[in-house]
Design a protein around this motif. Structure first.
Motif, PDB file in Angstrom:
ATOM      1  N   SER A  48       0.831  -1.215   0.000  1.00 35.28           N
ATOM      2  CA  SER A  48       0.000   0.000   0.000  1.00 35.28           C
ATOM      3  C   SER A  48       0.863   1.262   0.000  1.00 35.28           C
ATOM      4  CB  SER A  48      -0.952  -0.005   1.198  1.00 35.28           C
ATOM      5  OG  SER A  48      -1.894  -1.050   1.064  1.00 35.28           O
ATOM      6  N   ILE A  49       1.998   1.225   0.685  1.00 39.16           N
ATOM      7  CA  ILE A  49       2.911   2.379   0.652  1.00 39.16           C
ATOM      8  C   ILE A  49       3.413   2.591  -0.771  1.00 39.16           C
ATOM      9  CG2 ILE A  49       5.174   3.248   1.374  1.00 39.16           C
ATOM     10  CD1 ILE A  49       4.637   1.860   4.106  1.00 39.16           C
ATOM     11  N   ALA A  50       3.847   1.524  -1.422  1.00 40.53           N
ATOM     12  CA  ALA A  50       4.351   1.649  -2.791  1.00 40.53           C
ATOM     13  C   ALA A  50       3.290   2.228  -3.716  1.00 40.53           C
ATOM     14  CB  ALA A  50       4.823   0.288  -3.305  1.00 40.53           C
TER      15      ALA A  50
ATOM     16  N   GLY B  42       9.581   6.085 -11.419  1.00 39.31           N
ATOM     17  CA  GLY B  42      10.522   7.118 -11.817  1.00 39.31           C
ATOM     18  C   GLY B  42      10.673   8.251 -10.810  1.00 39.31           C
ATOM     19  N   GLY B  43      11.163   9.371 -11.313  1.00 40.04           N
ATOM     20  CA  GLY B  43      11.479  10.534 -10.486  1.00 40.04           C
ATOM     21  C   GLY B  43      10.323  11.040  -9.637  1.00 40.04           C
ATOM     22  N   PRO B  44       9.108  11.156 -10.208  1.00 38.44           N
ATOM     23  CA  PRO B  44       8.008  11.631  -9.365  1.00 38.44           C
ATOM     24  C   PRO B  44       7.765  10.739  -8.142  1.00 38.44           C
ATOM     25  CG  PRO B  44       7.406  11.878 -11.661  1.00 38.44           C
ATOM     26  CD  PRO B  44       8.697  11.089 -11.625  1.00 38.44           C
ATOM     27  N   SER B  45       7.867   9.435  -8.318  1.00 31.52           N
ATOM     28  CA  SER B  45       7.706   8.537  -7.166  1.00 31.52           C
ATOM     29  C   SER B  45       8.847   8.714  -6.177  1.00 31.52           C
ATOM     30  CB  SER B  45       7.627   7.081  -7.625  1.00 31.52           C
ATOM     31  OG  SER B  45       6.426   6.849  -8.329  1.00 31.52           O
ATOM     32  N   LEU B  46      10.051   8.923  -6.688  1.00 31.31           N
ATOM     33  CA  LEU B  46      11.178   9.163  -5.790  1.00 31.31           C
ATOM     34  C   LEU B  46      10.942  10.420  -4.959  1.00 31.31           C
ATOM     35  CD1 LEU B  46      13.964   8.248  -4.824  1.00 31.31           C
ATOM     36  CD2 LEU B  46      14.946   9.662  -6.649  1.00 31.31           C
ATOM     37  N   MET B  47      10.374  11.461  -5.556  1.00 29.89           N
ATOM     38  CA  MET B  47      10.111  12.702  -4.825  1.00 29.89           C
ATOM     39  C   MET B  47       9.077  12.494  -3.721  1.00 29.89           C
ATOM     40  SD  MET B  47      12.191  14.984  -5.886  1.00 29.89           S
ATOM     41  CE  MET B  47      13.343  13.614  -5.928  1.00 29.89           C
ATOM     42  N   TYR B  48       8.090  11.625  -3.935  1.00 29.19           N
ATOM     43  CA  TYR B  48       7.088  11.360  -2.908  1.00 29.19           C
ATOM     44  C   TYR B  48       7.657  10.537  -1.761  1.00 29.19           C
ATOM     45  CZ  TYR B  48       3.104  13.764  -4.746  1.00 29.19           C
ATOM     46  OH  TYR B  48       2.240  14.757  -5.122  1.00 29.19           O
TER      47      TYR B  48
ATOM     48  N   CYS C  33       0.733   6.715  -6.711  1.00 31.63           N
ATOM     49  CA  CYS C  33      -0.479   7.510  -6.957  1.00 31.63           C
ATOM     50  C   CYS C  33      -0.350   8.947  -6.457  1.00 31.63           C
ATOM     51  CB  CYS C  33      -1.687   6.841  -6.305  1.00 31.63           C
ATOM     52  SG  CYS C  33      -2.124   5.287  -7.088  1.00 31.63           S
ATOM     53  N   HIS C  34       0.771   9.262  -5.812  1.00 31.99           N
ATOM     54  CA  HIS C  34       1.057  10.614  -5.308  1.00 31.99           C
ATOM     55  C   HIS C  34      -0.006  11.096  -4.315  1.00 31.99           C
ATOM     56  CE1 HIS C  34       3.215  11.167  -9.435  1.00 31.99           C
ATOM     57  NE2 HIS C  34       3.840  10.325  -8.641  1.00 31.99           N
TER      58      HIS C  34
ATOM     59  N   THR D  19      10.753  -0.536   0.119  1.00 31.20           N
ATOM     60  CA  THR D  19       9.479  -0.437  -0.582  1.00 31.20           C
ATOM     61  C   THR D  19       9.429   0.838  -1.422  1.00 31.20           C
ATOM     62  OG1 THR D  19       8.323  -1.698   1.128  1.00 31.20           O
ATOM     63  CG2 THR D  19       6.979  -0.234  -0.225  1.00 31.20           C
ATOM     64  N   CYS D  20       9.901   1.944  -0.856  1.00 32.37           N
ATOM     65  CA  CYS D  20       9.919   3.222  -1.568  1.00 32.37           C
ATOM     66  C   CYS D  20      10.774   3.136  -2.829  1.00 32.37           C
ATOM     67  CB  CYS D  20      10.463   4.331  -0.670  1.00 32.37           C
ATOM     68  SG  CYS D  20       9.401   4.750   0.711  1.00 32.37           S
ATOM     69  N   PHE D  21      11.912   2.483  -2.728  1.00 28.77           N
ATOM     70  CA  PHE D  21      12.799   2.405  -3.888  1.00 28.77           C
ATOM     71  C   PHE D  21      12.237   1.488  -4.975  1.00 28.77           C
ATOM     72  CE2 PHE D  21      15.891   4.070  -0.756  1.00 28.77           C
ATOM     73  CZ  PHE D  21      16.142   5.272  -1.420  1.00 28.77           C
ATOM     74  N   VAL D  22      11.494   0.470  -4.594  1.00 29.65           N
ATOM     75  CA  VAL D  22      10.806  -0.344  -5.604  1.00 29.65           C
ATOM     76  C   VAL D  22       9.761   0.517  -6.317  1.00 29.65           C
ATOM     77  CG1 VAL D  22       9.273  -2.317  -5.988  1.00 29.65           C
ATOM     78  CG2 VAL D  22      11.229  -2.544  -4.440  1.00 29.65           C
ATOM     79  N   SER D  23       9.046   1.320  -5.565  1.00 27.32           N
ATOM     80  CA  SER D  23       8.061   2.219  -6.172  1.00 27.32           C
ATOM     81  C   SER D  23       8.740   3.212  -7.108  1.00 27.32           C
ATOM     82  CB  SER D  23       7.286   2.960  -5.077  1.00 27.32           C
ATOM     83  OG  SER D  23       6.289   3.776  -5.653  1.00 27.32           O
ATOM     84  N   ALA D  24       9.894   3.755  -6.697  1.00 22.33           N
ATOM     85  CA  ALA D  24      10.633   4.694  -7.541  1.00 22.33           C
ATOM     86  C   ALA D  24      11.157   4.012  -8.806  1.00 22.33           C
ATOM     87  CB  ALA D  24      11.787   5.319  -6.757  1.00 22.33           C
ATOM     88  N   LEU D  25      11.572   2.764  -8.675  1.00 20.92           N
ATOM     89  CA  LEU D  25      12.025   2.016  -9.840  1.00 20.92           C
ATOM     90  C   LEU D  25      10.915   1.945 -10.884  1.00 20.92           C
ATOM     91  CD1 LEU D  25      14.039   0.103 -11.310  1.00 20.92           C
ATOM     92  CD2 LEU D  25      12.949  -1.766 -10.044  1.00 20.92           C
TER      93      LEU D  25
END
Length: 112
Positions: free
Chosen positions: A51-53, A93-99, A58-59, A84-90
């Motif tokens: 759910s975090i990812a 991309g960049g917008p997910s990394l910023m969140y 989904c920002h 988990t955050c880094f899998v989401s960023a993978l």
């Protein structure tokens, strides 16, 4: 940046208001959420990490606050949450990394 305890409070207030105005829909959603989040093949902690990812992808800062709190309460470590955050960023991309910065803030705020 928002205090994530305040953001989590906004979630509670919003859900309360929606439940008062639309009890049938919110009851159905609540039942679905309860059935989905309880342990099954995947345990509750794993579901919160997923759910975090998705919250990052989904920002949704309110979803991030809600699910980071639940993940911590379910025994997730900071390292598990950050992985988990880094899998989401993978995947996002960049917008997910910023969140991810909201996740870091939530961890800090909820551990106080």
């Amino acid at each position: 940046m928002d205090d994530m305890n305040k953001v989590l409070g906004e979630v509670g207030n919003s859900l309360k208001t929606l439940s008062q105005k639309y009890p049938q829909q919110m009851k159905a959603f609540g039942s679905f959420m309860e059935a989905t989040e309880k342990g099954g093949v995947l345990d509750h902690k794993t579901k919160e990490l997923i759910s975090i990812a998705l919250s990052i992808a989904c920002h949704c800062k309110w979803c991030i606050a809600y699910h980071v709190k639940n993940a911590l309460d379910s025994g997730a470590t900071e390292d598990e949450i950050m992985e988990t955050c880094f899998v989401s960023a993978l995947m996002g991309g960049g917008p997910s990394l910023m969140y991810t910065q909201l996740v870091v803030k939530a961890i800090e705020d909820f551990k106080k």
